[in-house]
Write a protein that holds these residues in place. Structure first.
Motif, PDB file in Angstrom:
ATOM      1  N   LEU A 200     -32.383  38.182  50.722  1.00 17.05           N
ATOM      2  CA  LEU A 200     -33.349  37.332  51.415  1.00 17.05           C
ATOM      3  C   LEU A 200     -33.209  35.897  50.944  1.00 17.05           C
ATOM      4  O   LEU A 200     -32.792  35.644  49.805  1.00 17.05           O
ATOM      5  CB  LEU A 200     -34.782  37.823  51.158  1.00 17.05           C
ATOM      6  CG  LEU A 200     -35.339  38.874  52.115  1.00 17.05           C
ATOM      7  CD1 LEU A 200     -34.581  40.183  52.037  1.00 17.05           C
ATOM      8  CD2 LEU A 200     -36.825  39.126  51.838  1.00 17.05           C
TER       9      LEU A 200
ATOM     10  N   GLN B  15     -38.345  33.351  52.323  1.00 18.00           N
ATOM     11  CA  GLN B  15     -38.700  34.733  52.623  1.00 18.00           C
ATOM     12  C   GLN B  15     -39.341  35.470  51.442  1.00 18.00           C
ATOM     13  O   GLN B  15     -39.615  36.665  51.547  1.00 18.00           O
ATOM     14  CB  GLN B  15     -37.459  35.515  53.078  1.00 18.00           C
ATOM     15  CG  GLN B  15     -36.923  35.069  54.429  1.00 18.00           C
ATOM     16  CD  GLN B  15     -35.723  35.911  54.831  1.00 18.00           C
ATOM     17  OE1 GLN B  15     -34.618  35.718  54.338  1.00 18.00           O
ATOM     18  NE2 GLN B  15     -35.954  36.861  55.724  1.00 18.00           N
TER      19      GLN B  15
ATOM     20  N   ASP C 221     -43.339  44.830  68.483  1.00 19.90           N
ATOM     21  CA  ASP C 221     -42.571  44.017  69.443  1.00 19.90           C
ATOM     22  C   ASP C 221     -43.281  43.943  70.793  1.00 19.90           C
ATOM     23  O   ASP C 221     -43.300  42.899  71.449  1.00 19.90           O
ATOM     24  CB  ASP C 221     -41.174  44.617  69.626  1.00 19.90           C
ATOM     25  CG  ASP C 221     -40.295  44.470  68.397  1.00 19.90           C
ATOM     26  OD1 ASP C 221     -40.599  43.593  67.550  1.00 19.90           O
ATOM     27  OD2 ASP C 221     -39.320  45.226  68.272  1.00 19.90           O
TER      28      ASP C 221
ATOM     29  N   CYS D 103     -36.330  47.780  58.831  1.00 19.16           N
ATOM     30  CA  CYS D 103     -35.871  46.742  59.773  1.00 19.16           C
ATOM     31  C   CYS D 103     -34.349  46.640  59.752  1.00 19.16           C
ATOM     32  O   CYS D 103     -33.695  46.564  60.802  1.00 19.16           O
ATOM     33  CB  CYS D 103     -36.497  45.397  59.414  1.00 19.16           C
ATOM     34  SG  CYS D 103     -38.260  45.265  59.737  1.00 19.16           S
ATOM     35  N   HIS D 104     -33.779  46.641  58.562  1.00 24.94           N
ATOM     36  CA  HIS D 104     -32.326  46.519  58.411  1.00 24.94           C
ATOM     37  C   HIS D 104     -31.615  47.724  59.027  1.00 24.94           C
ATOM     38  O   HIS D 104     -30.624  47.564  59.770  1.00 24.94           O
ATOM     39  CB  HIS D 104     -31.976  46.386  56.934  1.00 24.94           C
ATOM     40  CG  HIS D 104     -30.510  46.318  56.655  1.00 24.94           C
ATOM     41  ND1 HIS D 104     -29.693  45.312  57.145  1.00 24.94           N
ATOM     42  CD2 HIS D 104     -29.701  47.149  55.932  1.00 24.94           C
ATOM     43  CE1 HIS D 104     -28.447  45.516  56.741  1.00 24.94           C
ATOM     44  NE2 HIS D 104     -28.432  46.623  56.018  1.00 24.94           N
TER      45      HIS D 104
ATOM     46  N   ARG E 166     -32.816  45.231  63.322  1.00 28.38           N
ATOM     47  CA  ARG E 166     -33.713  44.183  63.820  1.00 28.38           C
ATOM     48  C   ARG E 166     -34.039  43.233  62.681  1.00 28.38           C
ATOM     49  O   ARG E 166     -33.811  43.526  61.510  1.00 28.38           O
ATOM     50  CB  ARG E 166     -34.997  44.789  64.396  1.00 28.38           C
ATOM     51  CG  ARG E 166     -35.978  45.223  63.318  1.00 28.38           C
ATOM     52  CD  ARG E 166     -37.206  45.925  63.814  1.00 28.38           C
ATOM     53  NE  ARG E 166     -38.061  45.205  64.703  1.00 28.38           N
ATOM     54  CZ  ARG E 166     -38.945  44.280  64.359  1.00 28.38           C
ATOM     55  NH1 ARG E 166     -39.061  43.918  63.085  1.00 28.38           N
ATOM     56  NH2 ARG E 166     -39.712  43.706  65.258  1.00 28.38           N
ATOM     57  N   SER E 167     -34.590  42.082  63.021  1.00 32.47           N
ATOM     58  CA  SER E 167     -35.005  41.126  61.999  1.00 32.47           C
ATOM     59  C   SER E 167     -36.337  41.564  61.414  1.00 32.47           C
ATOM     60  O   SER E 167     -36.935  42.559  61.834  1.00 32.47           O
ATOM     61  CB  SER E 167     -35.140  39.728  62.616  1.00 32.47           C
ATOM     62  OG  SER E 167     -36.304  39.673  63.441  1.00 32.47           O
ATOM     63  N   ASP E 168     -36.802  40.793  60.423  1.00 31.63           N
ATOM     64  CA  ASP E 168     -38.108  41.083  59.826  1.00 31.63           C
ATOM     65  C   ASP E 168     -39.226  40.315  60.526  1.00 31.63           C
ATOM     66  O   ASP E 168     -40.288  40.105  59.943  1.00 31.63           O
ATOM     67  CB  ASP E 168     -38.100  40.771  58.330  1.00 31.63           C
ATOM     68  CG  ASP E 168     -37.709  39.323  58.040  1.00 31.63           C
ATOM     69  OD1 ASP E 168     -37.713  38.487  58.965  1.00 31.63           O
ATOM     70  OD2 ASP E 168     -37.369  39.026  56.881  1.00 31.63           O
ATOM     71  N   GLN E 169     -39.017  39.935  61.766  1.00 29.09           N
ATOM     72  CA  GLN E 169     -40.043  39.204  62.503  1.00 29.09           C
ATOM     73  C   GLN E 169     -41.344  39.995  62.539  1.00 29.09           C
ATOM     74  O   GLN E 169     -41.354  41.184  62.841  1.00 29.09           O
ATOM     75  CB  GLN E 169     -39.571  38.916  63.930  1.00 29.09           C
ATOM     76  CG  GLN E 169     -40.531  38.025  64.719  1.00 29.09           C
ATOM     77  CD  GLN E 169     -40.016  37.737  66.120  1.00 29.09           C
ATOM     78  OE1 GLN E 169     -39.116  38.396  66.617  1.00 29.09           O
ATOM     79  NE2 GLN E 169     -40.583  36.731  66.759  1.00 29.09           N
TER      80      GLN E 169
ATOM     81  N   ASP F 135     -40.934  37.944  56.966  1.00 28.89           N
ATOM     82  CA  ASP F 135     -40.894  36.951  58.045  1.00 28.89           C
ATOM     83  C   ASP F 135     -41.189  35.552  57.509  1.00 28.89           C
ATOM     84  O   ASP F 135     -42.303  35.277  57.047  1.00 28.89           O
ATOM     85  CB  ASP F 135     -41.919  37.332  59.105  1.00 28.89           C
ATOM     86  CG  ASP F 135     -41.885  36.434  60.335  1.00 28.89           C
ATOM     87  OD1 ASP F 135     -41.374  35.304  60.248  1.00 28.89           O
ATOM     88  OD2 ASP F 135     -42.391  36.867  61.386  1.00 28.89           O
TER      89      ASP F 135
END
Length: 376
Positions: free
Chosen positions: A87, A92, A178, A206-207, A211-214, A239
């Motif tokens: 990170l 982050q 989402d 998430c990884h 996907r991102s950590d949004q 995020d």
């Protein structure tokens, strides 16, 4: 006074004090308190040494963002522990004064009056209090509708049940986030107390899902992992957009961590030997205690954490009250950790037992609990 304070329920331990306040415990038996999840294992020497060496830092105002060295140590630990890409330590990772303070404060940055907040049920009461004091409405367990939900609290491994959220479970929650745009606050303070495989973390999920950590922020702490709850040291990570706002809030709130504590925290996050030994000690207690809990009680080995979630043959509050009065063992009624929802209180007829005392005390307490259940 802020009228929202009137919406807060008494804390579980206030309820417990009221429950047992009208009697005197059996003085023929030494008291054993397994009601509170306060680690009793020794704080590692390397942490105490680093704290002592950092005491000159008491003469300096610390920055809310924390030192770059601490943020890098946390980012490196996350990479090692979860196999996630390193990170960005500047955007982050944010040091916090323990997860309790941070989980409460985070809600104040993402909620507005009228919003809805989803909490697990049973749950850690800080989630509810954070929602109420932000002027939001807490929801207990999965809601019928996600409309208006702005924040979801996840606790994995869970307090009090010890359950761990698996990858399909995370996939579903992330897809809901989402779709509906709510933030996820993932309470992972018990992540390093496990007995089979390391619990999956939110950033790891998430990884793995690509996907991102949004909209996702993970919270963790040294209290349980490193047996230093009095240091009040942890982190929030994930995020960067959410953490930027959280940093702004914390700057005004005055939540900077002492430089001495930061030095001790670096030492703790950089060492795993004491964490492995910590797990060994808890496993020893579970192996000794679990065979002693039999019918009419019912329990199972948790996936993580140091609690036994025991089903009782009758009312949990009355069970805990009489257990204390007659056998001088203090445990927490499960109904105090949950709310009525979907037709009932999921903590009812359960007790939470924290295996934080010595092996000998835990075994003695388990024998008394079982004896009471059989004779009660």
């Amino acid at each position: 006074m802020n009228p929202l304070l009137e919406r807060l329920q008494p804390y579980p331990f206030e309820k417990l004090r009221a429950l047992i306040g009208g009697h005197t415990a059996n003085a023929d038996l030494r008291p054993i308190n397994l009601s509170i999840g306060e680690p009793k294992h020794p704080t590692p020497a390397l942490v105490k040494d680093a704290l002592a060496k950092g005491l000159d830092g008491l003469a300096v105002y610390p920055a809310t963002l924390g030192t770059a060295e601490l943020r890098r140590a946390i980012a490196a630990w996350l990479e090692r522990r979860y196999g996630v890409p390193r990170l960005d330590a500047d955007t982050q990772v944010l040091p916090v004064n323990g997860t309790r303070e941070a989980l409460f404060a985070f809600a104040q940055t993402v909620l507005a009056p009228g919003d809805r907040v989803v909490c697990p049920n049973p749950f850690y009461q800080i989630y509810e209090g954070a929602a109420l004091l932000a002027g939001a409405t807490p929801l207990y367990g999965e809601p019928r509708s996600w409309e208006g939900v702005k924040l979801l609290y996840v606790c994995s491994p869970a307090n009090p049940t010890g359950e761990v959220l698996d990858l399909p479970g995370w996939k579903r929650l992330l897809e809901l986030s989402d779709r509906h745009g709510f933030a996820i606050a993932s309470d992972e303070c018990y992540s390093e107390i496990y007995f089979d495989r390391p619990p999956l973390g939110s950033l790891e999920a998430c990884h793995k899902l690509g996907r991102s950590d949004q909209r996702v922020v993970a919270f963790s702490s040294l209290s349980k992992r490193s047996n230093c709850p009095g240091m009040r040291s942890g982190f929030a990570a994930g995020d960067p957009a959410l953490l930027r706002k959280f940093l702004l809030y914390r700057t005004y709130h005055g939540s900077a961590m002492s430089l001495a504590v930061q030095q001790a925290s670096i030492a703790a996050w950089s060492d795993e030997k004491h964490v492995i030994e910590n797990r060994r000690l808890y496993l020893e207690k579970f192996k000794a205690v679990l065979p002693l809990i039999t019918t009419p009680l019912k329990t199972a080995m948790p996936e993580g954490g140091f609690y036994l979630w025991i089903a009782t043959p009758g009312d949990d509050a009355e069970f805990a009250r009489r257990l204390h009065r007659e056998y001088n063992v203090l445990v927490l009624p499960g109904s105090f950790l949950a709310r009525d929802a979907a037709g009932g209180n999921p903590g009812r007829n359960h007790i939470r037992v924290a295996l934080v005392a010595s092996v000998e005390e835990c075994v003695e307490a388990a024998r008394r609990v079982q004896r009471f259940a059989e004779n009660g």
